[in-house]
Write a protein that holds these residues in place. Sequence first.
Motif, mmCIF file in Angstrom:
data_model
loop_
_atom_site.group_PDB
_atom_site.id
_atom_site.type_symbol
_atom_site.label_atom_id
_atom_site.label_comp_id
_atom_site.label_asym_id
_atom_site.label_seq_id
_atom_site.Cartn_x
_atom_site.Cartn_y
_atom_site.Cartn_z
ATOM 1 N N THR A 124 -91.019 -5.939 21.843
ATOM 2 C CA THR A 124 -89.500 -5.646 21.985
ATOM 3 C C THR A 124 -89.221 -4.431 21.140
ATOM 4 O OG1 THR A 124 -88.966 -6.811 20.126
ATOM 5 C CG2 THR A 124 -89.313 -8.145 22.177
ATOM 6 N N PRO A 125 -88.159 -3.763 21.612
ATOM 7 C CA PRO A 125 -87.589 -2.750 21.064
ATOM 8 C C PRO A 125 -87.263 -3.078 19.436
ATOM 9 C CG PRO A 125 -86.706 -2.804 23.200
ATOM 10 C CD PRO A 125 -87.219 -3.965 22.669
ATOM 11 N N ARG A 126 -87.138 -4.496 19.180
ATOM 12 C CA ARG A 126 -86.633 -4.779 17.868
ATOM 13 C C ARG A 126 -87.708 -4.748 16.814
ATOM 14 N NH1 ARG A 126 -82.029 -8.131 18.212
ATOM 15 N NH2 ARG A 126 -82.434 -8.808 15.777
ATOM 16 N N TYR A 127 -89.029 -4.827 17.538
ATOM 17 C CA TYR A 127 -90.281 -4.796 16.707
ATOM 18 C C TYR A 127 -90.209 -3.220 15.819
ATOM 19 C CZ TYR A 127 -95.351 -5.453 15.661
ATOM 20 O OH TYR A 127 -96.607 -6.101 14.966
ATOM 21 N N LEU A 128 -89.932 -2.278 16.950
ATOM 22 C CA LEU A 128 -89.823 -1.006 16.395
ATOM 23 C C LEU A 128 -88.708 -0.901 15.401
ATOM 24 C CD1 LEU A 128 -90.610 2.230 16.617
ATOM 25 C CD2 LEU A 128 -88.875 2.341 18.391
ATOM 26 N N GLY A 129 -87.568 -1.462 15.570
ATOM 27 C CA GLY A 129 -86.550 -1.337 14.588
ATOM 28 C C GLY A 129 -86.729 -2.078 13.339
ATOM 29 N N ARG A 130 -87.912 -3.001 13.279
ATOM 30 C CA ARG A 130 -88.143 -3.917 12.028
ATOM 31 C C ARG A 130 -89.012 -2.859 11.389
ATOM 32 N NH1 ARG A 130 -88.676 -10.329 14.065
ATOM 33 N NH2 ARG A 130 -86.349 -10.309 14.070
ATOM 34 N N ALA A 131 -89.813 -1.854 11.895
ATOM 35 C CA ALA A 131 -90.760 -1.063 11.310
ATOM 36 C C ALA A 131 -89.854 -0.164 10.619
ATOM 37 C CB ALA A 131 -91.560 -0.279 12.368
ATOM 38 N N ALA A 132 -89.087 0.476 11.279
ATOM 39 C CA ALA A 132 -88.012 1.494 10.798
ATOM 40 C C ALA A 132 -87.167 1.235 9.547
ATOM 41 C CB ALA A 132 -87.067 2.052 11.828
ATOM 42 N N ALA A 133 -86.653 -0.290 9.666
ATOM 43 C CA ALA A 133 -85.859 -0.989 8.478
ATOM 44 C C ALA A 133 -86.964 -1.045 7.337
ATOM 45 C CB ALA A 133 -85.590 -2.316 9.098
ATOM 46 N N ALA A 134 -88.361 -1.604 7.828
ATOM 47 C CA ALA A 134 -89.165 -1.747 6.568
ATOM 48 C C ALA A 134 -89.626 -0.300 5.758
ATOM 49 C CB ALA A 134 -90.568 -2.223 7.049
ATOM 50 N N LEU A 135 -89.651 0.721 6.530
ATOM 51 C CA LEU A 135 -89.724 2.186 5.891
ATOM 52 C C LEU A 135 -88.630 2.318 5.111
ATOM 53 C CD1 LEU A 135 -91.216 4.172 8.664
ATOM 54 C CD2 LEU A 135 -92.390 3.805 6.771
ATOM 55 N N ALA A 136 -87.386 2.162 5.737
ATOM 56 C CA ALA A 136 -86.315 2.497 4.921
ATOM 57 C C ALA A 136 -85.834 1.632 3.626
ATOM 58 C CB ALA A 136 -84.993 2.374 5.935
ATOM 59 N N GLY A 137 -86.236 0.600 3.794
ATOM 60 C CA GLY A 137 -86.192 -0.653 2.676
ATOM 61 C C GLY A 137 -87.311 -0.287 1.319
ATOM 62 N N ASP A 138 -88.454 0.544 1.685
ATOM 63 C CA ASP A 138 -89.375 0.479 0.771
ATOM 64 C C ASP A 138 -89.043 1.590 -0.242
ATOM 65 O OD1 ASP A 138 -91.905 0.865 -0.508
ATOM 66 O OD2 ASP A 138 -92.985 1.067 1.173
ATOM 67 N N SER A 139 -88.961 1.053 -1.558
ATOM 68 C CA SER A 139 -88.802 1.832 -2.614
ATOM 69 C C SER A 139 -89.729 3.061 -2.781
ATOM 70 C CB SER A 139 -88.394 1.061 -3.871
ATOM 71 O OG SER A 139 -89.711 0.453 -4.216
#
Length: 302
Positions: free
Chosen positions: A236-251
Motif C-alpha cells: 500500500t502507499p502507507r507502507y512507503l509513508g511509514r518508511a518516510a516517517a521512520a527516516l524523519a523520526g530517526d535521530s
Amino acid sequence: MNLKGKVALVAGATRGGGRGIAVELGAAGATVYVTGRTTRDRASEYGRPETIEDTAELVERAGGIGIPVSVDHLVSEEVRALVDRIRDERGRLDVLVNNIWGGEHLFEFDKTVWEHDLDNGLRLLRLAVDTHLVTAHHALPLLIERPGGLLIEVTDGTTEYNAQHYRNSPFYDVAKTAVNRMAWAHAKDLEKHGAAAVSLTPGWMRSEMMLDVFGVTEENWRDAIAREPHFAISETPRYLGRAAAALAGDSDRARWNGRSVSSGELAKEYGFTDLDGSQPDAWRYITEVQDAGKPADTSGYR
C-alpha cells in the motif's frame, strides 16, 4: 516516529505515494503541507477524483495537521510563494518530500526514443525532474536553517536496480534514474549544513491508479493476482509513508545521507509493517523471482 512539532512539505501529495507519506507523517504528529494540482475546484489533466483537500483531511484524521496548497511545481513563483507561506506560518521546515510525478499518461512501454511521442516524453521529464529541482531550489534554504533537516526524493527503483535495468522507455528510464542521482548530489550540499538527502522507492505500489488498472479495490486487491501473479508482492502507499516517517523520526538519519533505499529495506531496519502486518520486500523479490523468470511465490519476501 514522533514528529510532533515538526513541519513537513510533501510536494505531490494528491494521491498514491505522496498521499501515503503525508498521512503517515501526520500520524507521527507532524504538520504537513500537501501540494498538488488537483483541488475540489480545479481538476488537473489526470481527470481523477483525488484532491489535495482529501489528503489534508486524511492527515488530520491520522492525528496531524494537514494544510492543502494548490501548487504547480513547474512554476517557480508558485513554489516560492509556498515556501514563503510555510516560513510565515510555521517558521521552519524539517522534512521536504519531493514526490512530484504526473507522468503515467505520458510514457509508452517498450518504445525507443524515435518511436515514443516526443512532446509527451519531454513533458514527462519536466514533470519528473524539473519540478524536483525547482522545489529544492526554493525549499532547501528554509530546510537548512535548523540542523537535522531531511530531503526525501521519491522515485521508482533503487540506484543499484536502475543502473542495471532498462526502465520501460528512454524517457521513463532517464526520469527515474535522474531522481536517484539528484538525491545523491543534494546530499553532498546538505551534509555541510547538518541535513541529509535520501532517495526512496516503493515496491509495486497499490496506488489508486494501479488498483483501477486491475479493476480492483484495496479490499479485494488479491483478485488481481489471477491476472498478474507477481502482483502478490504489492504494497500500500502507507507502507512507503511509514518508511518516510521512520527516516524523519530517526535521530541518526544522517547515516542514510546520499543513499538509495526502498520501503522494504527500511521496514527491516525500523521494524514497521504494511497495513496488513506484512513486510513486502519488493525489490529483492523482483530481482530474485520476477526478473529471474521464476513462478510467482512471495514466501520469504513478505
